[in-house]
Scaffold this motif. Structure first.
Motif, PDB file in Angstrom:
ATOM      1  N   LEU A   1     120.876  72.329 -48.095  1.00 36.90           N
ATOM      2  CA  LEU A   1     122.003  73.479 -48.194  1.00 36.90           C
ATOM      3  C   LEU A   1     121.245  74.930 -48.591  1.00 36.90           C
ATOM      4  N   ALA A   2     120.234  74.918 -49.405  1.00 38.28           N
ATOM      5  CA  ALA A   2     119.757  75.841 -49.974  1.00 38.28           C
ATOM      6  C   ALA A   2     119.078  76.635 -48.613  1.00 38.28           C
ATOM      7  N   GLN A   3     118.221  75.826 -47.492  1.00 38.67           N
ATOM      8  CA  GLN A   3     117.979  76.731 -46.455  1.00 38.67           C
ATOM      9  C   GLN A   3     118.993  77.249 -45.646  1.00 38.67           C
ATOM     10  N   ILE A   4     120.183  76.668 -45.585  1.00 39.83           N
ATOM     11  CA  ILE A   4     121.345  77.228 -44.789  1.00 39.83           C
ATOM     12  C   ILE A   4     121.777  78.592 -45.681  1.00 39.83           C
ATOM     13  N   ALA A   5     121.812  78.671 -46.822  1.00 42.37           N
ATOM     14  CA  ALA A   5     122.192  79.736 -47.615  1.00 42.37           C
ATOM     15  C   ALA A   5     121.173  80.947 -47.440  1.00 42.37           C
ATOM     16  N   LEU A   6     119.860  80.448 -47.425  1.00 40.79           N
ATOM     17  CA  LEU A   6     118.796  81.491 -47.038  1.00 40.79           C
ATOM     18  C   LEU A   6     118.828  81.999 -45.600  1.00 40.79           C
ATOM     19  N   ALA A   7     119.070  80.948 -44.773  1.00 41.24           N
ATOM     20  CA  ALA A   7     119.023  81.480 -43.443  1.00 41.24           C
ATOM     21  C   ALA A   7     120.197  82.126 -43.214  1.00 41.24           C
ATOM     22  N   TRP A   8     121.515  82.011 -43.708  1.00 38.14           N
ATOM     23  CA  TRP A   8     122.541  83.081 -43.437  1.00 38.14           C
ATOM     24  C   TRP A   8     121.953  84.422 -43.742  1.00 38.14           C
ATOM     25  N   LEU A   9     121.462  84.533 -45.074  1.00 35.90           N
ATOM     26  CA  LEU A   9     120.772  85.881 -45.374  1.00 35.90           C
ATOM     27  C   LEU A   9     119.901  86.578 -44.299  1.00 35.90           C
ATOM     28  N   LEU A  10     119.250  85.727 -43.724  1.00 37.40           N
ATOM     29  CA  LEU A  10     118.128  86.314 -42.871  1.00 37.40           C
ATOM     30  C   LEU A  10     118.855  86.629 -41.706  1.00 37.40           C
ATOM     31  N   ALA A  11     120.100  86.210 -41.389  1.00 35.46           N
ATOM     32  CA  ALA A  11     120.794  86.421 -40.251  1.00 35.46           C
ATOM     33  C   ALA A  11     121.553  87.659 -40.148  1.00 35.46           C
ATOM     34  N   GLN A  12     121.583  88.299 -41.388  1.00 33.26           N
ATOM     35  CA  GLN A  12     122.636  89.240 -41.731  1.00 33.26           C
ATOM     36  C   GLN A  12     121.635  90.699 -41.339  1.00 33.26           C
ATOM     37  N   ASP A  13     120.354  90.557 -41.326  1.00 37.02           N
ATOM     38  CA  ASP A  13     119.709  91.789 -40.967  1.00 37.02           C
ATOM     39  C   ASP A  13     118.248  91.549 -40.761  1.00 37.02           C
TER      40      ASP A  13
END
Length: 331
Positions: free
Chosen positions: A261-273
């Motif tokens: 789950l941590a990897q998804i939450a961090l990957a979501w941030l990386l995808a924002q910009d």
């Protein structure tokens, strides 16, 4: 490890490390005090994995965390980007308020350099805006430290859009640090667009919702009695259950992809910009090794849409700080 560029050409690892939880005892406790030896080992392992970006602050401990980071990077300094912060007044080890006066900035800088054992701070943040000192005066003092070779890049933390603009007009700001995650998206309205416009990198702290978004905390009973999060409104009895729905939505994507789950939450941030670099807080090698893998997790457009639909910006229940803390952000 992949790498990204913040403002002013400052290149860092795509995932940085928040070193605050490594403090043993001290003033901020998440899940029990950290072990100093494990903290040093965690920083060493991070360097082995290609992490170059390490975040600390004078206030963490206070002072202890910078000393730990300094010990860990001794002999390993080359290629690292060390970020720390100033902005508080102390009586001994007791924090007595914000203070961004020129004299206090210089006191803090000299102390941080000594504790970290370095000649230059790579990224120096004002930790919280001081409403009693014009931001132009604060950044002017910070800019003088750049000229003196004691600081390379300037940053702000939890500054509002207009303050960012005023600061950037005095000296280029390299990064804004603020809370940003799947359960804290207030920066999307004006702070993040302002950073994009001005070419300022964005560094989300608490990118995992202080651990909530990892799915490891099932109830308030999982928190030690002296855990800082016992006072977090989003962890309160009235909000905890509702906020678990956010975790369920992240879990659905994580299980399909076979990642944490941590990897998804961090990957979501990386995808924002492309200029966003989250700094999850870690104190153990196991947590570190899980989080850094997020740099290689790619979320498809449909997965991003799924998360957006399940976790709209207003999904979270409760303020992110209590009243006193909220008075110190986005000034």
């Amino acid at each position: 490890m992949k790498y990204r560029t913040l403002g002013q050409g400052l290149e860092v690892s795509a995932i940085g490390i928040g070193c605050m939880p490594m403090v043993s005892g001290g003033n901020i406790n998440y899940g029990g005090g950290g072990d100093a030896g494990e903290g040093v080992a965690t920083i060493h392992r991070a360097i082995e994995l290609g992490v170059t970006f390490f975040d600390t602050a004078e206030i963490y401990g206070p002072f202890q965390n910078e000393e730990l980071v300094g010990e860990a990077i001794r002999g390993k300094r080359d290629g690292l980007v060390i970020a720390t912060k100033f902005g508080f007044r102390f009586e001994g080890d007791r924090i007595t308020g914000v203070d961004s006066s020129p004299a206090n900035i210089r006191r803090a800088c000299e102390g941080s350099l000594k504790r970290l054992g370095i000649d230059t701070i790579d990224l120096y943040y004002q930790h919280r805006v001081d409403p009693n000192v014009p931001i132009e005066e604060t950044v002017g003092t910070m800019a003088a430290l750049v000229k003196e070779g004691k600081v390379r890049h300037l940053g702000l933390s939890e500054a509002g859009a207009q303050t960012i603009r005023r600061a950037h007009a005095v000296h280029p700001i390299t990064a804004l640090q603020s809370e940003y995650s799947l359960w804290e998206r207030g920066v999307e309205d004006d702070m993040l667009p302002t950073c994009r416009e001005l070419g300022i990198g964005f560094v989300p702290y608490s990118p995992l919702g202080r651990g909530f978004l990892t799915g490891q905390i099932k109830s308030r009973a999982d928190l030690p009695a002296d855990d800082w999060r016992q006072n977090d409104p989003r962890y309160s009895e009235e909000n905890f259950g509702a906020n678990l729905k956010i975790v369920d939505a992240i879990r659905a994507v994580a299980e399909r992809k076979g990642v944490s789950l941590a990897q998804i939450a961090l990957a979501w941030l990386l995808a924002q910009d492309a200029h966003i670099v989250p700094i999850p807080g870690v104190k153990r090698r196991a947590t570190l090794e899980d989080s850094v893998k997020a740099a290689d997790v790619e979320l498809s457009a449909s997965e991003l849409d799924e998360l957006e639909a399940a976790i709209p910006a207003d999904a979270v229940q409760g303020l992110r700080y209590r009243e006193q803390g909220m008075r110190m952000v986005r000034l």
